[in-house]
Structures are given as structure tokens and as C-alpha cells.
Design an enzyme around this catalytic site. Structure first.
Site, PDB file in Angstrom:
ATOM      1  N   CYS A   1      78.588  73.675  65.251  1.00 52.54           N
ATOM      2  CA  CYS A   1      78.802  75.086  64.922  1.00 52.54           C
ATOM      3  C   CYS A   1      80.140  75.177  64.193  1.00 52.54           C
ATOM      4  O   CYS A   1      80.693  74.169  63.787  1.00 52.54           O
ATOM      5  CB  CYS A   1      78.732  75.976  66.156  1.00 52.54           C
ATOM      6  SG  CYS A   1      80.053  75.722  67.336  1.00 52.54           S
TER       7      CYS A   1
ATOM      8  N   CYS B   1      74.502  78.077  65.141  1.00 57.02           N
ATOM      9  CA  CYS B   1      75.059  79.367  64.745  1.00 57.02           C
ATOM     10  C   CYS B   1      73.942  80.370  64.465  1.00 57.02           C
ATOM     11  O   CYS B   1      72.782  80.014  64.296  1.00 57.02           O
ATOM     12  CB  CYS B   1      75.936  79.192  63.518  1.00 57.02           C
ATOM     13  SG  CYS B   1      75.059  78.452  62.142  1.00 57.02           S
TER      14      CYS B   1
ATOM     15  N   CYS C   1      76.082  78.755  58.609  1.00 54.66           N
ATOM     16  CA  CYS C   1      75.947  77.513  59.372  1.00 54.66           C
ATOM     17  C   CYS C   1      76.643  76.384  58.633  1.00 54.66           C
ATOM     18  O   CYS C   1      76.525  76.266  57.418  1.00 54.66           O
ATOM     19  CB  CYS C   1      74.473  77.143  59.550  1.00 54.66           C
ATOM     20  SG  CYS C   1      73.762  77.866  60.997  1.00 54.66           S
TER      21      CYS C   1
END
Length: 140
Positions: A9, A81, A88
Site C-alpha cells: 500500500c 488500497c 495504488c
């Protein structure tokens, strides 16, 4: 040989850290890591707290930069994400399978401490369900 998995992430302080702890508890056949493209300084205390509630201690985990894993051959890189609010990250290392399983960012939660904890609990439970299903589906 263990399956190598990286959960990715942006900040590597909440969702990816919870996913790393949960995956580790779900399967000993996985060598799991988490990282971010812009890692925070420390893991989010709410993430640590709600994981302890289910018997998992992630307090020794810490945010890491995704670049640290580019030299490792990975079986899976999974971004977590939520595209609606953030971009992302892209991982450019050697990867067999790239997947996206999006979750809202609990770090954006507002309200009382208990309301914020409830958002973290919801995301934790969604992560557990999604990764349990992935591990069953992939037979890991």
C-alpha cells in the site's frame, strides 16, 4: 518451498500491516512481507490495538519501503488500497501474480476513539475474510 507474498500500500502503517499479521496467522506456508511506496514512520496504534483484540501481536512490525523487496522473486504482490481515494502503488520487481484487493483506509476514520476503533475492526475483519478466501482459492 514457501510461497513469497508482498502486501503493498502507500503508507504501510495500517491495512498492509494488518494483512501481513493475518496472513502469517492463517498459513505457515507463506513467507509474507508488507511494504509501502511512501512508508510512514511507525505502524498505526489503532491497527496494533484491534489486531491484539483477535490475539495477533503486530507491534514489532514496522513500515518498510517497497524498494527493499525489488530483488526478491515474489509469488504474489497484492495491493490493498482503495482506488476511490488514492492511487495504488506499482511494484516493479519480479512477480508471478499481481492482485488487487481494495479496502478503505482506516487512517482516514474520524469521530470518537470508539468510532475510529470500529472502522479499524471492520477493515481488519474484511482483510481477514478476503485473504482467507484467497488462500483457499489459491490452495496456499
Amino acid at each position: 518451498m514457501k510461497v513469497k507474498m508482498l502486501v503493498l500500500c502507500t503508507g504501510n502503517c495500517c491495512r498492509s500491516q494488518m494483512a501481513e499479521g493475518l496472513i502469517r496467522s492463517l498459513s505457515n506456508g507463506i513467507e509474507v512481507y508488507s511494504a509501502g511506496t511512501r512508508p510512514e514512520v511507525k505502524i498505526n496504534p489503532y491497527a496494533v490495538e484491534v489486531m491484539k483484540e483477535i490475539g495477533l501481536d503486530i507491534s514489532s512490525q514496522y513500515p518498510k519501503n517497497a524498494d527493499e523487496f525489488k530483488q526478491i522473486d515474489l509469488d504474489y504482490v497484492i495491493t490493498v488500497c482503495d482506488n476511490a481515494k488514492e492511487l495504488c502503488p506499482v511494484f516493479t520487481g519480479n512477480v508471478k501474480h499481481r492482485l488487487h484487493i481494495g479496502f478503505i483506509d482506516p487512517a482516514n476514520a474520524t469521530g470518537t476513539d470508539e468510532e475510529i476503533r470500529n472502522v479499524y475492526r471492520k477493515v481488519r475483519d474484511e482483510i481477514k475474510e478476503a485473504f482467507s478466501e484467497l488462500l483457499r482459492k489459491e490452495n496456499i
